[in-house]
Scaffold this motif. Sequence first.
Motif, PDB file in Angstrom:
ATOM      1  N   TYR A 260       0.900  -1.325  -0.045  1.00  0.00           N
ATOM      2  CA  TYR A 260      -0.057   0.105   0.100  1.00  0.00           C
ATOM      3  C   TYR A 260       0.840   0.991  -0.048  1.00  0.00           C
ATOM      4  O   TYR A 260       0.711   2.252  -0.810  1.00  0.00           O
ATOM      5  N   TYR A 261       1.978   1.248   1.041  1.00  0.00           N
ATOM      6  CA  TYR A 261       2.610   2.437   1.041  1.00  0.00           C
ATOM      7  C   TYR A 261       3.767   2.567  -0.047  1.00  0.00           C
ATOM      8  O   TYR A 261       4.130   1.377  -0.563  1.00  0.00           O
ATOM      9  N   SER A 262       3.861   3.535  -0.501  1.00  0.00           N
ATOM     10  CA  SER A 262       5.011   3.998  -1.530  1.00  0.00           C
ATOM     11  C   SER A 262       5.499   5.293  -1.419  1.00  0.00           C
ATOM     12  O   SER A 262       4.907   5.977  -0.679  1.00  0.00           O
ATOM     13  N   ASP A 263       6.515   5.651  -2.140  1.00  0.00           N
ATOM     14  CA  ASP A 263       6.783   6.877  -2.230  1.00  0.00           C
ATOM     15  C   ASP A 263       5.790   7.941  -2.670  1.00  0.00           C
ATOM     16  O   ASP A 263       5.656   9.178  -1.896  1.00  0.00           O
ATOM     17  N   ASP A 264       5.107   7.627  -3.777  1.00  0.00           N
ATOM     18  CA  ASP A 264       3.939   8.344  -3.885  1.00  0.00           C
ATOM     19  C   ASP A 264       2.808   8.323  -2.991  1.00  0.00           C
ATOM     20  O   ASP A 264       2.247   9.701  -2.658  1.00  0.00           O
ATOM     21  N   MET A 265       2.617   7.229  -2.388  1.00  0.00           N
ATOM     22  CA  MET A 265       1.375   7.345  -1.399  1.00  0.00           C
ATOM     23  C   MET A 265       1.798   8.242  -0.306  1.00  0.00           C
ATOM     24  O   MET A 265       0.888   8.646   0.586  1.00  0.00           O
ATOM     25  N   HIS A 266       3.119   8.391   0.290  1.00  0.00           N
ATOM     26  CA  HIS A 266       3.479   9.150   1.168  1.00  0.00           C
ATOM     27  C   HIS A 266       3.047  10.688   1.133  1.00  0.00           C
ATOM     28  O   HIS A 266       2.354  11.153   1.946  1.00  0.00           O
ATOM     29  N   SER A 267       3.165  11.045  -0.136  1.00  0.00           N
ATOM     30  CA  SER A 267       3.022  12.571  -0.229  1.00  0.00           C
ATOM     31  C   SER A 267       1.743  12.900  -0.435  1.00  0.00           C
ATOM     32  O   SER A 267       1.088  13.780   0.118  1.00  0.00           O
ATOM     33  N   LEU A 268       0.976  11.890  -1.148  1.00  0.00           N
ATOM     34  CA  LEU A 268      -0.473  12.200  -1.377  1.00  0.00           C
ATOM     35  C   LEU A 268      -1.322  11.988  -0.135  1.00  0.00           C
ATOM     36  O   LEU A 268      -2.591  12.480   0.146  1.00  0.00           O
ATOM     37  N   ALA A 269      -0.856  11.087   0.752  1.00  0.00           N
ATOM     38  CA  ALA A 269      -1.538  10.799   1.994  1.00  0.00           C
ATOM     39  C   ALA A 269      -1.909  12.115   2.776  1.00  0.00           C
ATOM     40  O   ALA A 269      -2.840  12.011   3.615  1.00  0.00           O
ATOM     41  N   PHE A 270      -0.985  13.150   2.814  1.00  0.00           N
ATOM     42  CA  PHE A 270      -1.208  14.482   3.481  1.00  0.00           C
ATOM     43  C   PHE A 270      -2.189  15.329   2.803  1.00  0.00           C
ATOM     44  O   PHE A 270      -2.488  16.400   3.254  1.00  0.00           O
ATOM     45  N   LYS A 271      -2.628  15.095   1.678  1.00  0.00           N
ATOM     46  CA  LYS A 271      -3.621  16.063   0.666  1.00  0.00           C
ATOM     47  C   LYS A 271      -4.889  15.201   0.971  1.00  0.00           C
ATOM     48  O   LYS A 271      -5.314  14.285   0.771  1.00  0.00           O
ATOM     49  N   LEU A 272      -5.805  16.140   1.545  1.00  0.00           N
ATOM     50  CA  LEU A 272      -6.985  15.862   2.215  1.00  0.00           C
ATOM     51  C   LEU A 272      -8.227  16.031   1.052  1.00  0.00           C
ATOM     52  O   LEU A 272      -8.210  17.222   0.656  1.00  0.00           O
ATOM     53  N   PRO A 273      -9.276  15.360   0.896  1.00  0.00           N
ATOM     54  CA  PRO A 273     -10.520  16.126   0.323  1.00  0.00           C
ATOM     55  C   PRO A 273     -11.099  17.135   1.161  1.00  0.00           C
ATOM     56  O   PRO A 273     -11.011  17.032   2.451  1.00  0.00           O
ATOM     57  N   PRO A 274     -11.641  18.168   0.334  1.00  0.00           N
ATOM     58  CA  PRO A 274     -12.105  19.316   0.928  1.00  0.00           C
ATOM     59  C   PRO A 274     -13.043  19.032   2.279  1.00  0.00           C
ATOM     60  O   PRO A 274     -12.956  19.592   3.353  1.00  0.00           O
TER      61      PRO A 274
ATOM     62  N   LYS B 256     -16.195  25.325  -7.907  1.00  0.00           N
ATOM     63  CA  LYS B 256     -16.412  25.621  -6.392  1.00  0.00           C
ATOM     64  C   LYS B 256     -17.137  24.585  -5.777  1.00  0.00           C
ATOM     65  O   LYS B 256     -18.255  24.294  -6.287  1.00  0.00           O
ATOM     66  N   GLY B 257     -17.136  24.422  -4.454  1.00  0.00           N
ATOM     67  CA  GLY B 257     -18.302  23.753  -3.494  1.00  0.00           C
ATOM     68  C   GLY B 257     -18.145  22.136  -3.615  1.00  0.00           C
ATOM     69  O   GLY B 257     -18.835  21.641  -2.914  1.00  0.00           O
ATOM     70  N   THR B 258     -16.868  21.773  -4.310  1.00  0.00           N
ATOM     71  CA  THR B 258     -16.780  20.209  -4.389  1.00  0.00           C
ATOM     72  C   THR B 258     -16.357  19.842  -2.815  1.00  0.00           C
ATOM     73  O   THR B 258     -15.641  20.505  -2.124  1.00  0.00           O
ATOM     74  N   LYS B 259     -16.729  18.562  -2.523  1.00  0.00           N
ATOM     75  CA  LYS B 259     -16.336  18.073  -1.217  1.00  0.00           C
ATOM     76  C   LYS B 259     -15.333  16.980  -1.135  1.00  0.00           C
ATOM     77  O   LYS B 259     -14.622  16.567  -0.227  1.00  0.00           O
ATOM     78  N   TYR B 260     -15.262  16.149  -2.409  1.00  0.00           N
ATOM     79  CA  TYR B 260     -14.463  14.994  -2.419  1.00  0.00           C
ATOM     80  C   TYR B 260     -13.208  15.660  -3.282  1.00  0.00           C
ATOM     81  O   TYR B 260     -12.059  15.657  -3.019  1.00  0.00           O
ATOM     82  N   TYR B 261     -13.388  15.951  -4.564  1.00  0.00           N
ATOM     83  CA  TYR B 261     -12.722  16.614  -5.492  1.00  0.00           C
ATOM     84  C   TYR B 261     -12.074  17.708  -5.319  1.00  0.00           C
ATOM     85  O   TYR B 261     -12.669  18.592  -4.765  1.00  0.00           O
ATOM     86  N   SER B 262     -10.842  17.825  -5.473  1.00  0.00           N
ATOM     87  CA  SER B 262     -10.082  19.212  -5.671  1.00  0.00           C
ATOM     88  C   SER B 262      -8.836  19.300  -6.495  1.00  0.00           C
ATOM     89  O   SER B 262      -8.514  17.952  -7.007  1.00  0.00           O
ATOM     90  N   ASP B 263      -8.041  20.165  -6.662  1.00  0.00           N
ATOM     91  CA  ASP B 263      -6.844  20.300  -7.473  1.00  0.00           C
ATOM     92  C   ASP B 263      -5.823  19.070  -6.995  1.00  0.00           C
ATOM     93  O   ASP B 263      -5.377  18.384  -7.858  1.00  0.00           O
ATOM     94  N   ASP B 264      -5.560  19.192  -5.636  1.00  0.00           N
ATOM     95  CA  ASP B 264      -4.719  17.979  -5.042  1.00  0.00           C
ATOM     96  C   ASP B 264      -5.467  16.710  -5.253  1.00  0.00           C
ATOM     97  O   ASP B 264      -4.620  15.891  -5.811  1.00  0.00           O
ATOM     98  N   MET B 265      -6.696  16.558  -5.173  1.00  0.00           N
ATOM     99  CA  MET B 265      -7.300  15.023  -5.237  1.00  0.00           C
ATOM    100  C   MET B 265      -7.149  14.547  -6.697  1.00  0.00           C
ATOM    101  O   MET B 265      -6.905  13.611  -7.278  1.00  0.00           O
ATOM    102  N   HIS B 266      -7.032  15.531  -7.562  1.00  0.00           N
ATOM    103  CA  HIS B 266      -6.911  15.123  -9.130  1.00  0.00           C
ATOM    104  C   HIS B 266      -5.608  14.542  -9.482  1.00  0.00           C
ATOM    105  O   HIS B 266      -5.412  13.376 -10.075  1.00  0.00           O
ATOM    106  N   SER B 267      -4.712  15.197  -9.088  1.00  0.00           N
ATOM    107  CA  SER B 267      -3.343  14.554  -9.380  1.00  0.00           C
ATOM    108  C   SER B 267      -3.066  13.267  -8.553  1.00  0.00           C
ATOM    109  O   SER B 267      -2.568  12.402  -9.067  1.00  0.00           O
ATOM    110  N   LEU B 268      -3.318  13.235  -7.083  1.00  0.00           N
ATOM    111  CA  LEU B 268      -2.924  12.238  -6.341  1.00  0.00           C
ATOM    112  C   LEU B 268      -3.962  10.965  -6.782  1.00  0.00           C
ATOM    113  O   LEU B 268      -3.541   9.779  -6.660  1.00  0.00           O
ATOM    114  N   ALA B 269      -5.241  11.419  -7.550  1.00  0.00           N
ATOM    115  CA  ALA B 269      -5.811  10.115  -7.978  1.00  0.00           C
ATOM    116  C   ALA B 269      -5.322   9.099  -8.780  1.00  0.00           C
ATOM    117  O   ALA B 269      -5.448   7.880  -8.752  1.00  0.00           O
TER     118      ALA B 269
END
Lengths: 291, 291
Positions: A260-274, B256-269
Amino acid sequence: MGAMERRVADLWFTEYQTPNLRLGLRIRDVLLNKQSPYQHILVVDTDQYGKVLVLDGAIQLTENDEFCYHEMMAHLVLCAHPCPERVLVIGGGDGGVVREAIKHEAVKKVTLVDIDEDVINTSRTFFPNVSCALEDERVEIKPMDALLYVKERFNEFDIVIIDSTDPVDFASGLFEPEFYRDVHKALKDNGLMIAQTESPFAEPKLLSEAVKGLRSVFENVYLAWGVVPTYPTGFWTYSVGSKNIDPRIQRRSAPKGTKYYSDDMHSLAFKLPPFVWEIIDGDNLKEAKAD
Amino acid sequence: MGAMERRVADLWFTEYQTPNLRLGLRIRDVLLNKQSPYQHILVVDTDQYGKVLVLDGAIQLTENDEFCYHEMMAHLVLCAHPCPERVLVIGGGDGGVVREAIKHEAVKKVTLVDIDEDVINTSRTFFPNVSCALEDERVEIKPMDALLYVKERFNEFDIVIIDSTDPVDFASGLFEPEFYRDVHKALKDNGLMIAQTESPFAEPKLLSEAVKGLRSVFENVYLAWGVVPTYPTGFWTYSVGSKNIDPRIQRRSAPKGTKYYSDDMHSLAFKLPPFVWEIIDGDNLKEAKAD
């Protein structure tokens, strides 16, 4: 009389994840079903996830998805630290976090403090692939109350990992600021701590309060997330407290063979959905707007 | 005779996510329970997730977590496209994906093709917050078989979103290369398509085969992931087929107003845990090692 179909026993384990939500796993058999001095311990063999460890009715780990949780709990902080030599694991008697921690060559000693020796022995018996590192010469096991253990430690650990059960009964103290203060004191200046802080879907208030409690003690607090299919809602959070290191920066590569964990997963884990930012920072955001 | 406790009706909806795994939701009431010409439609009111739409026994959406799925299905491709004017949504009669799609000003017209008009009307009646965009003047609704509809379209759409039910019965054709070829043909040169491709924990073979099928048709295929608590295991995948655009690059900001998707979530997905890479690329990796 007409022909009857052959009947089969239909055995299920059901976890009440909340009073209104339950997860059911078809089981082949119950392998252990006992009361320890601290909690009820159940081991069932399931078709979906292999063997499953259940404490006081809550799934702790399954053979098939435990890697998601144990890898994140260990490597998010161990890979962020420049040189993690001394590691303290609180709870986690199954040994899964310890197994991941000793994959790091830098680690000289891991101390495991779990109040319930029966959990440790259950893991040794039924989960050899999880408990395998408990016999490692770098691992020290203390079957005792972590609240008492941590109170007596000063400036000793690089990493503290709080692998607790849900915050009820004897484990509830592990979610209190008083305990976090003791952990802070037990950590060296570069120290990092991580704690599982439940699901933002099932327990938003608990998550919000855990982060608030950590923020009242640690110089910096960061929330990370990941998936654990057999934990309520599958969306799990990990809170990291730091004195001065930024754990979002990965300073050492993932150990080989992680799933599950990887270099990619490390950095993305700290980016949260709104919606998760809203849970942990909603009050601040509202205050900022009111100003 | 001793005093008895007052008894209460204990009503539950149970979804068999696999033969060995089930999710239970406490329900307040059954709001709709009917057979359409194509499938069984059930609407229940739950304490945990609000109202829930169930088709042929499988949860399609809940009021409380539908944003996770609908935002990702729409914005992962709409925000990657430089100018998405024509959008085709296949399945998705509940209107959730359409609601997200028309948040993009660039979008001139969204065509919704769902074989089952009863689903569309059920959503209008019970899920106004999901179906709200179906009356938008930019939305065209075609209650018909998407396999037939797509066969007749050429070079027409910027975006095709395949919001299908599980690949059984009348929906199984939506996971076949023949259908993907028709989608490819219906897309413009810069076109992007996205399809839900189930969970790597519950359906690894299905995921692997869907990606394989897409790779046999599209110039480039990318896998993305996200959490949807009420879908099996909570870990969900989205497969993107592209003629020449790289969808990992976000070219337009999140609405605006998304709850799961965001600029961050796009790239990490698009960054996957190692075990998921193994599922979709395992054969290639093994072949590479054998060479």
